[in-house]
Design a protein around this motif. Structure first.
Motif, PDB file in Angstrom:
ATOM      1  N   ILE A 133       0.862  -1.180   0.000  1.00 20.55           N
ATOM      2  CA  ILE A 133       0.000   0.000   0.000  1.00 20.55           C
ATOM      3  C   ILE A 133       0.896   1.226   0.000  1.00 20.55           C
ATOM      4  CG2 ILE A 133      -1.788   1.314   1.206  1.00 20.55           C
ATOM      5  CD1 ILE A 133      -2.598  -1.288   2.617  1.00 20.55           C
ATOM      6  N   THR A 140     -17.371   3.030  -8.992  1.00 21.43           N
ATOM      7  CA  THR A 140     -16.364   1.978  -8.982  1.00 21.43           C
ATOM      8  C   THR A 140     -16.178   1.522 -10.414  1.00 21.43           C
ATOM      9  OG1 THR A 140     -17.054   1.235  -6.789  1.00 21.43           O
ATOM     10  CG2 THR A 140     -15.733  -0.298  -8.095  1.00 21.43           C
ATOM     11  N   LYS A 176     -11.989   3.465  -7.417  1.00 25.27           N
ATOM     12  CA  LYS A 176     -13.180   3.579  -6.570  1.00 25.27           C
ATOM     13  C   LYS A 176     -13.186   4.964  -5.947  1.00 25.27           C
ATOM     14  CE  LYS A 176     -15.721   0.945  -3.130  1.00 25.27           C
ATOM     15  NZ  LYS A 176     -16.850   0.732  -4.020  1.00 25.27           N
ATOM     16  N   ASN A 199     -13.963   7.720  -3.351  1.00 27.66           N
ATOM     17  CA  ASN A 199     -14.248   7.767  -1.920  1.00 27.66           C
ATOM     18  C   ASN A 199     -15.435   8.690  -1.684  1.00 27.66           C
ATOM     19  OD1 ASN A 199     -12.133   6.083  -1.126  1.00 27.66           O
ATOM     20  ND2 ASN A 199     -10.682   7.769  -1.199  1.00 27.66           N
ATOM     21  N   GLU A 252     -10.727   9.811   2.596  1.00 22.13           N
ATOM     22  CA  GLU A 252      -9.937   8.585   2.524  1.00 22.13           C
ATOM     23  C   GLU A 252     -10.446   7.614   3.585  1.00 22.13           C
ATOM     24  OE1 GLU A 252      -5.237   7.226   2.682  1.00 22.13           O
ATOM     25  OE2 GLU A 252      -5.772   9.323   2.981  1.00 22.13           O
ATOM     26  N   PRO A 253     -10.710   6.347   3.206  1.00 20.68           N
ATOM     27  CA  PRO A 253     -11.200   5.394   4.194  1.00 20.68           C
ATOM     28  C   PRO A 253     -10.101   5.051   5.195  1.00 20.68           C
ATOM     29  CG  PRO A 253     -10.796   4.296   2.106  1.00 20.68           C
ATOM     30  CD  PRO A 253     -10.573   5.763   1.881  1.00 20.68           C
ATOM     31  N   LEU A 280      -7.375   3.025   7.071  1.00 22.84           N
ATOM     32  CA  LEU A 280      -6.487   1.989   6.539  1.00 22.84           C
ATOM     33  C   LEU A 280      -6.974   0.595   6.910  1.00 22.84           C
ATOM     34  CD1 LEU A 280      -3.938   1.277   4.975  1.00 22.84           C
ATOM     35  CD2 LEU A 280      -2.662   1.527   7.106  1.00 22.84           C
ATOM     36  N   SER A 306      -9.586  -0.580   4.486  1.00 20.28           N
ATOM     37  CA  SER A 306      -9.025  -0.964   3.177  1.00 20.28           C
ATOM     38  C   SER A 306      -8.331  -2.315   3.270  1.00 20.28           C
ATOM     39  CB  SER A 306      -8.035   0.101   2.702  1.00 20.28           C
ATOM     40  OG  SER A 306      -8.715   1.305   2.428  1.00 20.28           O
ATOM     41  N   THR A 328     -10.902  -5.091   3.398  1.00 23.69           N
ATOM     42  CA  THR A 328     -11.612  -5.240   2.132  1.00 23.69           C
ATOM     43  C   THR A 328     -10.756  -5.854   1.032  1.00 23.69           C
ATOM     44  OG1 THR A 328     -12.997  -3.343   2.674  1.00 23.69           O
ATOM     45  CG2 THR A 328     -12.937  -4.004   0.370  1.00 23.69           C
ATOM     46  N   TYR A 329      -9.481  -5.448   0.952  1.00 20.47           N
ATOM     47  CA  TYR A 329      -8.681  -5.779  -0.228  1.00 20.47           C
ATOM     48  C   TYR A 329      -7.491  -6.709   0.003  1.00 20.47           C
ATOM     49  CZ  TYR A 329     -11.303  -1.746  -1.885  1.00 20.47           C
ATOM     50  OH  TYR A 329     -12.302  -0.880  -2.201  1.00 20.47           O
TER      51      TYR A 329
END
Length: 169
Positions: free
Chosen positions: A37, A63, A76, A78, A83-84, A86, A89, A92-93
């Motif tokens: 990241i 998205t 995607k 926001n 910013e979501p 961390l 994220s 999710t990913y």
């Protein structure tokens, strides 16, 4: 359960990306699945003007996914330009990796390795005006007397040994 996260921090132009590349290559050679990241405090775009993906995003897609046999990429938006977190994220990913290596996030509570170059700055971020308790190692181009281990800036093998011992054993 989230994979462990280690953040590589330093002032801009110190060599964070170079060290991360070396760590990723070494960790992959040891058989680990690696997530990466990169934090960007500014706005960025992976789309190129005029390309189909750019056009779909410009049209308002919240998205947009590009897929191929080799890789997948997602743009995607926001909500509210926020910013979501961390952690969100990561959940999710990154459920398919053994460890996540990040670049940046110097103000986070994640365990950190700081990159230090004598000519870039005489002071460390994590052992300067503030004492960051999450710092667990420094990669430096000069010897330093610190309360954490100091590795040569090119010693990816030694740093990976430390990461393995602390986070993957």
């Amino acid at each position: 359960m989230n994979p462990p996260v280690v953040s590589i921090v330093a002032k801009s132009g110190t060599g964070k990306t170079t060290l991360l590349e070396k760590l990723i290559v070494e960790m992959k050679s040891r058989g680990y699945r690696i997530g990466a990241i990169k934090h960007d405090a500014h706005s960025f775009s992976i789309d190129h003007e005029g390309k189909d993906s750019w056009r779909l995003t410009q049209a308002g897609a919240d998205t947009m996914l590009i897929t191929s046999p080799e890789k997948i990429a997602m743009v995607k938006r926001n909500p509210n330009d926020q910013e979501p977190p961390l952690d969100a994220s990561i959940q999710t990913y990154f459920n398919d990796v053994d460890i996540i290596l990040t670049e940046g996030f110097k103000r986070s509570a994640m365990p950190k390795i700081e990159v230090h170059r004598r000519e870039r700055s005489p002071r460390l971020l994590c052992r300067g005006e503030e004492h960051d308790p999450t710092l667990f190692a420094v990669a430096s181009d000069e010897p330093l007397e610190l309360d954490v281990p100091v590795y040569d800036i090119n010693d990816a093998n030694g740093l990976c040994d430390l990461i393995e011992t602390r986070f993957l054993s």
